[in-house]
Scaffold this motif. Sequence first.
Motif, PDB file in Angstrom:
ATOM      1  N   UNK A   3      -4.898   1.239   2.396  1.00 22.62           N
ATOM      2  CA  UNK A   3      -5.929   1.911   3.180  1.00 22.62           C
ATOM      3  C   UNK A   3      -7.117   2.354   2.329  1.00 22.62           C
ATOM      4  N   UNK A   4      -6.983   2.225   1.003  1.00 25.01           N
ATOM      5  CA  UNK A   4      -8.070   2.584   0.091  1.00 25.01           C
ATOM      6  C   UNK A   4      -8.048   1.631  -1.096  1.00 25.01           C
ATOM      7  N   UNK A   5      -9.203   1.047  -1.389  1.00 20.29           N
ATOM      8  CA  UNK A   5      -9.349   0.167  -2.544  1.00 20.29           C
ATOM      9  C   UNK A   5     -10.278   0.847  -3.545  1.00 20.29           C
ATOM     10  N   UNK A   6      -9.777   1.128  -4.740  1.00 18.21           N
ATOM     11  CA  UNK A   6     -10.565   1.761  -5.798  1.00 18.21           C
ATOM     12  C   UNK A   6     -11.031   0.686  -6.772  1.00 18.21           C
ATOM     13  N   UNK A   7     -12.334   0.608  -6.975  1.00 20.45           N
ATOM     14  CA  UNK A   7     -12.909  -0.469  -7.782  1.00 20.45           C
ATOM     15  C   UNK A   7     -13.724   0.075  -8.940  1.00 20.45           C
ATOM     16  N   UNK A   8     -13.387  -0.357 -10.145  1.00 20.64           N
ATOM     17  CA  UNK A   8     -14.284  -0.168 -11.277  1.00 20.64           C
ATOM     18  C   UNK A   8     -15.539  -1.006 -11.021  1.00 20.64           C
ATOM     19  N   UNK A   9     -16.646  -0.645 -11.667  1.00 25.59           N
ATOM     20  CA  UNK A   9     -17.890  -1.404 -11.467  1.00 25.59           C
ATOM     21  C   UNK A   9     -18.078  -2.467 -12.539  1.00 25.59           C
ATOM     22  N   UNK A  10     -18.303  -2.032 -13.773  1.00 23.01           N
ATOM     23  CA  UNK A  10     -18.673  -2.975 -14.830  1.00 23.01           C
ATOM     24  C   UNK A  10     -17.499  -3.878 -15.202  1.00 23.01           C
ATOM     25  N   UNK A  11     -17.745  -5.185 -15.179  1.00 21.84           N
ATOM     26  CA  UNK A  11     -16.766  -6.222 -15.524  1.00 21.84           C
ATOM     27  C   UNK A  11     -15.617  -6.309 -14.523  1.00 21.84           C
ATOM     28  N   UNK A  12     -15.754  -5.626 -13.390  1.00 21.66           N
ATOM     29  CA  UNK A  12     -14.775  -5.739 -12.291  1.00 21.66           C
ATOM     30  C   UNK A  12     -15.512  -6.120 -11.015  1.00 21.66           C
ATOM     31  N   UNK A  13     -16.242  -5.179 -10.448  1.00 18.02           N
ATOM     32  CA  UNK A  13     -17.089  -5.491  -9.292  1.00 18.02           C
ATOM     33  C   UNK A  13     -18.210  -6.447  -9.694  1.00 18.02           C
ATOM     34  N   UNK A  14     -18.745  -6.249 -10.887  1.00 20.39           N
ATOM     35  CA  UNK A  14     -19.877  -7.054 -11.353  1.00 20.39           C
ATOM     36  C   UNK A  14     -19.413  -8.211 -12.224  1.00 20.39           C
ATOM     37  N   UNK A 210      -1.121   8.224   0.691  1.00 26.00           N
ATOM     38  CA  UNK A 210      -0.177   8.247  -0.419  1.00 26.00           C
ATOM     39  C   UNK A 210      -0.574   7.178  -1.437  1.00 26.00           C
ATOM     40  N   UNK A 211       0.067   7.214  -2.587  1.00 34.82           N
ATOM     41  CA  UNK A 211      -0.213   6.217  -3.621  1.00 34.82           C
ATOM     42  C   UNK A 211       0.033   4.804  -3.111  1.00 34.82           C
ATOM     43  N   UNK A 212       1.031   4.659  -2.240  1.00 33.09           N
ATOM     44  CA  UNK A 212       1.353   3.327  -1.709  1.00 33.09           C
ATOM     45  C   UNK A 212       0.222   2.766  -0.845  1.00 33.09           C
ATOM     46  N   UNK A 213      -0.666   3.629  -0.394  1.00 34.07           N
ATOM     47  CA  UNK A 213      -1.814   3.185   0.406  1.00 34.07           C
ATOM     48  C   UNK A 213      -3.004   2.783  -0.449  1.00 34.07           C
ATOM     49  N   UNK A 214      -2.862   2.906  -1.785  1.00 31.31           N
ATOM     50  CA  UNK A 214      -4.003   2.729  -2.674  1.00 31.31           C
ATOM     51  C   UNK A 214      -3.838   1.504  -3.560  1.00 31.31           C
ATOM     52  N   UNK A 215      -4.901   0.727  -3.640  1.00 31.63           N
ATOM     53  CA  UNK A 215      -4.999  -0.419  -4.555  1.00 31.63           C
ATOM     54  C   UNK A 215      -6.128  -0.115  -5.537  1.00 31.63           C
ATOM     55  N   UNK A 216      -5.877  -0.299  -6.834  1.00 31.47           N
ATOM     56  CA  UNK A 216      -6.891  -0.040  -7.854  1.00 31.47           C
ATOM     57  C   UNK A 216      -7.119  -1.295  -8.677  1.00 31.47           C
ATOM     58  N   UNK A 217      -8.389  -1.577  -8.942  1.00 32.32           N
ATOM     59  CA  UNK A 217      -8.742  -2.778  -9.710  1.00 32.32           C
ATOM     60  C   UNK A 217      -9.672  -2.381 -10.850  1.00 32.32           C
ATOM     61  N   UNK A 218      -9.361  -2.827 -12.068  1.00 33.69           N
ATOM     62  CA  UNK A 218     -10.186  -2.497 -13.222  1.00 33.69           C
ATOM     63  C   UNK A 218      -9.944  -3.443 -14.372  1.00 33.69           C
ATOM     64  N   UNK A 219     -10.507  -3.080 -15.522  1.00 35.35           N
ATOM     65  CA  UNK A 219     -10.430  -3.997 -16.673  1.00 35.35           C
ATOM     66  C   UNK A 219     -10.315  -3.293 -18.015  1.00 35.35           C
TER      67      UNK A 219
END
Length: 268
Positions: A3-14, A210-219
């Motif tokens: 239910x929530x996607x957490x995205x880093x910006x530099x070298x992840x989103x970009x 909850x944590x199970x609802x969260x996806x995090x993407x980074x580098x």
Amino acid sequence: MIKLIALDIDDTLLTSQRHILPTTKQAVQDALAQGIKVVLCTGRPLAGAKPFLDELGLAGDEQYVITYNGAVTETVSGQVMAKHLLDNAAYREITTYGQAHHLPTNVLDAHSNIYTANRDVDWWIVEQAAESEAGLFIRQPDELPADFAIAKGAFVGPESLLDECEAAVKAAFRDRFYVVRAGRNFIELMDPIVNKGQALSDLAEQLNLTAENVMAVGDEGNDLPMFDFAGVAVSMGNGTAEAKAHADYVTAANDDDGLAQAIRKFAL
């Protein structure tokens, strides 16, 4: 269910060219259409994140952004929900250490301004100010108010320089600050309770997730705390070995559609 996607910006989103791929933009739009929150989690201030928030169509007080590596959590429209700043004594200590060890040093206040005591401003500080769309001021500590507080301090420079000094910096500060290699050219220092994972956890709690609802993407190293919190942790294929080791899944690189692939695999 994510239910929530957490995205880093530099070298992840970009990408490496600092663009958002059309496929990434479409995946984010599809996630938003399903009611999924998309939260940019970055070391940048809000001003430095805003062009990408606008490009993704994230706006208003119902969308959120985590800035300064977790020191400030706010709505996309700028309503501050939580902030944890370092006081004037911490600012002076960081600046003094940088001067004594000949490390290019700067600090960011909570208003998207960068301050450095280096009269010969290092190129990496100029680059940081440009990326963050921040004001850049050359000031000695005594030229600033006694109550001057900062969101974070940073030692910057070529990767080789920071490789040489990283262990010493962590030894000098880690008992009083959160110290993290936020990128190959940045070692950052913040309030000890600050990190992307804590800010993400606090935001999720406020949203009744909850944590199970969260996806995090980074580098990078500063993404590890949100990897440790999120139910699904994804490292970019271009991420550091440390990021990959902490992740549940390694997607393709930022230039190879890795973010869109991860969003579609785990959230859509």
